[in-house]
Scaffold this active site. Structure first.
Site, short mmCIF file in Angstrom:
data_model
loop_
_atom_site.label_atom_id
_atom_site.label_comp_id
_atom_site.label_asym_id
_atom_site.label_seq_id
_atom_site.Cartn_x
_atom_site.Cartn_y
_atom_site.Cartn_z
N GLU A 57 -12.85 22.77 7.43
CA GLU A 57 -14.44 23.50 8.60
C GLU A 57 -13.61 25.17 8.69
O GLU A 57 -14.29 26.14 7.99
CB GLU A 57 -14.13 23.48 10.51
CG GLU A 57 -14.42 21.67 10.19
CD GLU A 57 -13.48 21.08 10.19
OE1 GLU A 57 -14.24 20.01 11.16
OE2 GLU A 57 -11.75 20.89 9.85
N CYS A 89 -10.05 23.84 14.87
CA CYS A 89 -10.88 24.08 14.07
C CYS A 89 -12.53 24.53 15.29
O CYS A 89 -13.29 25.70 14.68
CB CYS A 89 -11.75 23.01 13.37
SG CYS A 89 -10.53 22.91 11.32
N SER A 173 7.03 -8.64 -19.70
CA SER A 173 5.75 -8.58 -18.83
C SER A 173 4.85 -7.12 -19.26
O SER A 173 4.00 -6.86 -18.61
CB SER A 173 5.39 -8.46 -17.31
OG SER A 173 6.31 -6.77 -16.86
N THR A 201 12.73 -6.69 -8.46
CA THR A 201 12.08 -5.39 -9.17
C THR A 201 12.66 -4.41 -9.84
O THR A 201 13.22 -4.95 -11.55
CB THR A 201 10.66 -5.16 -8.75
OG1 THR A 201 10.10 -6.63 -8.73
CG2 THR A 201 10.30 -3.91 -9.89
N ASP A 205 13.88 -4.60 -13.64
CA ASP A 205 13.04 -3.19 -14.35
C ASP A 205 14.21 -2.03 -14.45
O ASP A 205 14.16 -0.92 -15.53
CB ASP A 205 11.90 -3.37 -14.64
CG ASP A 205 11.13 -4.89 -14.41
OD1 ASP A 205 11.39 -5.14 -15.10
OD2 ASP A 205 10.27 -4.84 -13.31
N SER A 226 17.93 -7.23 1.36
CA SER A 226 19.02 -7.52 2.18
C SER A 226 20.23 -7.30 2.32
O SER A 226 21.00 -6.87 2.91
CB SER A 226 18.71 -9.24 2.22
OG SER A 226 18.40 -9.76 1.28
N GLU A 299 4.74 -2.26 -4.88
CA GLU A 299 4.68 -2.80 -6.42
C GLU A 299 5.90 -3.84 -6.99
O GLU A 299 6.78 -3.77 -8.01
CB GLU A 299 4.53 -1.63 -7.40
CG GLU A 299 3.31 -0.84 -7.48
CD GLU A 299 3.75 0.28 -8.80
OE1 GLU A 299 3.72 -0.18 -9.79
OE2 GLU A 299 3.00 0.99 -8.78
N LEU A 304 8.63 -10.78 -3.49
CA LEU A 304 7.83 -9.58 -2.02
C LEU A 304 6.09 -9.49 -1.82
O LEU A 304 6.18 -9.48 -1.15
CB LEU A 304 8.26 -7.90 -2.43
CG LEU A 304 7.50 -6.51 -1.70
CD1 LEU A 304 8.87 -6.97 -0.80
CD2 LEU A 304 7.97 -5.83 -2.24
N ASN A 305 5.67 -10.22 -2.76
CA ASN A 305 4.27 -10.22 -2.80
C ASN A 305 3.90 -10.84 -2.03
O ASN A 305 2.92 -10.82 -0.26
CB ASN A 305 3.25 -10.23 -3.78
CG ASN A 305 2.92 -9.05 -4.92
OD1 ASN A 305 3.88 -8.68 -4.11
ND2 ASN A 305 3.10 -9.13 -5.77
#
Length: 367
Positions: A57, A89, A173, A201, A205, A226, A299, A304-305
Site C-alpha cells: 500500500e 499502512c 540419476s 544425499t 552427491d 543424526s 530435496e 528423508l521423504n
C-alpha cells in the site's frame, strides 16, 4: 458502474500479479499487491518487494503522481495497522484520503486480524472484504501456515520416471528430467527460505544446494544428519561462510562439533525420531520456525521423504514425471516399509498439472 464489474476484477488481478513479483524476497512476510484507481484510471500501484521494506500500500501511494483523495485502493491482503519494521499502512491510506478499500484476503496475524478493517472504517472509509478471496488466498499458503502455527510450510519435491523410478539400477540419476524442469527447481529453491536434504544425499552427491540463477535468493541449507557424519571437506561445509548451513543431529563428538562450528555451520541438537531412525523432524520444524524459516523445500532422498511423510510435516508435493522408463527394481521417491493397505496411504489433492518443458509437474496439497 456497479461494484464487482469486469474492471474491478481486472484491478484486483493486477494487484495479484504485482504481489507475485515479491516471491522469494518477502519471507516471512506475505506477498501483497495494491492498485489505486481514480475516475476509472490506475493512478498508483505497488507491491511488497522485500522483507523489512515498505508494504504494498505504501509503495502504491509512493508511486502517485496525483492526489489519491476519493480514490479506491484494491489490495490483496488486509492492510496492517501496527508498527513493525514499517509504519501502519492504514495510516497512509487515511492520510491520503482514499475513499474505499477493497480487500482480498483476511490477515490471520493477531496483530492485524480484523483490526485493519476497523481502523479504516473508524476513519469513515468504505471497506469491502473478501473480494476475490480465493484467488488472493492462493498467494500466501506459506504465510498463513507460518503465522498461525509458527512452523515452516514444507514442500516435498522429487523427480521420477513414468514407471516411478528416481534412479537406474546402478544408482545413476542425472538427469531424469529435462533442462526446463531443472531450471524451474532453481526457482522453487529461491522461493523457499530453507532447503532440506538428508545425509545420504550429501554423502552420495556432495551437493551445494544453492540457487544457480543470477539475482535470486539462496535458501538456508538444512541437513538431517543424526550421527553428524557430514564431511568437513564437503562443498556444503566449505561454503558455510557464503551460504548459511544448518545441520541437525542427535549425537556427536566434541571435536567434530568444534570443527563445524569454526567453519560457520549452525548446529541444532534434537532428539531421535520416535522410531529411532534419524532426527525428530517435528522437533526440528519447531526449532527452524523459531529461526524465522517459514518455508522449506525438501530435496532429500527416499529415506528423508518417507520420514517427512511419517512425521506429518509435508504440506505440498511437487512431483516431476519424465516421459522415460527405467524398469527393474531401482529406487522410488519414497522408500521405507510402506503402508499395508491402500486406505493407509498418505493422501493429497491434485491442485495443478502442467508441462515444464518435456516433463509433467503435478502439484498436490493437503486432502
Amino acid at each position: 458502474m456497479s461494484f464487482n464489474s469486469e474492471m474491478d476484477r481486472e484491478y484486483m488481478l493486477r494487484a495479484i500479479e504485482l504481489a507475485k513479483k515479491g516471491k522469494g524476497f518477502t519471507n516471512p512476510n506475505p506477498l501483497v499487491g495494491a492498485v489505486i484507481v481514480k475516475d476509472g484510471r490506475i493512478i498508483g500501484e505497488g507491491y511488497h518487494a522485500k522483507y523489512g521494506e515498505l508494504h504494498a500500500e505504501r509503495n502504491a501511494i509512493a508511486s502517485l503522481k496525483e492526489s489519491a483523495e476519493g480514490a479506491i485502493i484494491y489490495v490483496t491482503l488486509e492492510p496492517c495497522c501496527h508498527y513493525g519494521k514499517t509504519p501502519p499502512c492504514t495510516e497512509a491510506i487515511i492520510e491520503n484520503k482514499i475513499a474505499k478499500v477493497v480487500i482480498g484476503s483476511r490477515d490471520p496475524n493477531p496483530k492485524v486480524s480484523g483490526k485493519g478493517v476497523k481502523a479504516l472504517e473508524a476513519a469513515g472509509i468504505e471497506v469491502v472484504c473478501d473480494y476475490m478471496r480465493e484467488e488472493c488466498d492462493r498467494l500466501n499458503p506459506v504465510f498463513f501456515h507460518y503465522i498461525q502455527t509458527g512452523l515452516p510450510y514444507v514442500t516435498l519435491k522429487y523427480a521420477m520416471t513414468a514407471d516411478g523410478k528416481t534412479a537406474t539400477k546402478t544408482g545413476a540419476s542425472k538427469w531424469i528430467t529435462g533442462e526446463s524442469a531443472r531450471e524451474y527447481v532453481q526457482i522453487l529453491r529461491s522461493e523457499n527460505t530453507g532447503i532440506m536434504a538428508g545425509i545420504g544425499t550429501v554423502l552420495a552427491d556432495d551437493p551445494m544446494l544453492n540457487v544457480r540463477i543470477e539475482g535470486k535468493r539462496n535458501p538456508v541449507r538444512i541437513i538431517c544428519d543424526s550421527a553428524l557424519r557430514i564431511p568437513v571437506e564437503s562443498k556444503l561445509c566449505k561454503s558455510a561462510g557464503e551460504y548459511p548451513l544448518v545441520v541437525a543431529y542427535t549425537e556427536a563428538d566434541d571435536d567434530k562439533l568444534k570443527k563445524l562450528t569454526d567453519m560457520g555451520v549452525t548446529l541444532i541438537k534434537v532428539n531421535k525420531a520416535k522410531d529411532g531412525r534419524g532426527v525428530n523432524l517435528n522437533e526440528l520444524m519447531t526449532r527452524l520456525g523459531q529461526m524465522k524459516i517459514d518455508s522449506i523445500l525438501v530435496e532429500g532422498g527416499a529415506t528423508l521423504n518417507e520420514s517427512a511423510l511419517k512425521a506429518g510435516i509435508v504440506k505440498e508435493i511437487k512431483a516431476f514425471i519424465a516421459p522415460k522408463i527405467f524398469g527393474g527394481s531401482a529406487l522410488t521417491a519414497v522408500e521405507g516399509c510402506g503402508v499395508c493397505e491402500p486406505g493407509e496411504a498418505y493422501s493429497f489433492k491434485v491442485n495443478d498439472v502442467r508441462m515444464i518443458g518435456e516433463d509433467v509437474l503435478i502439484s498436490m496439497g493437503g486432502a
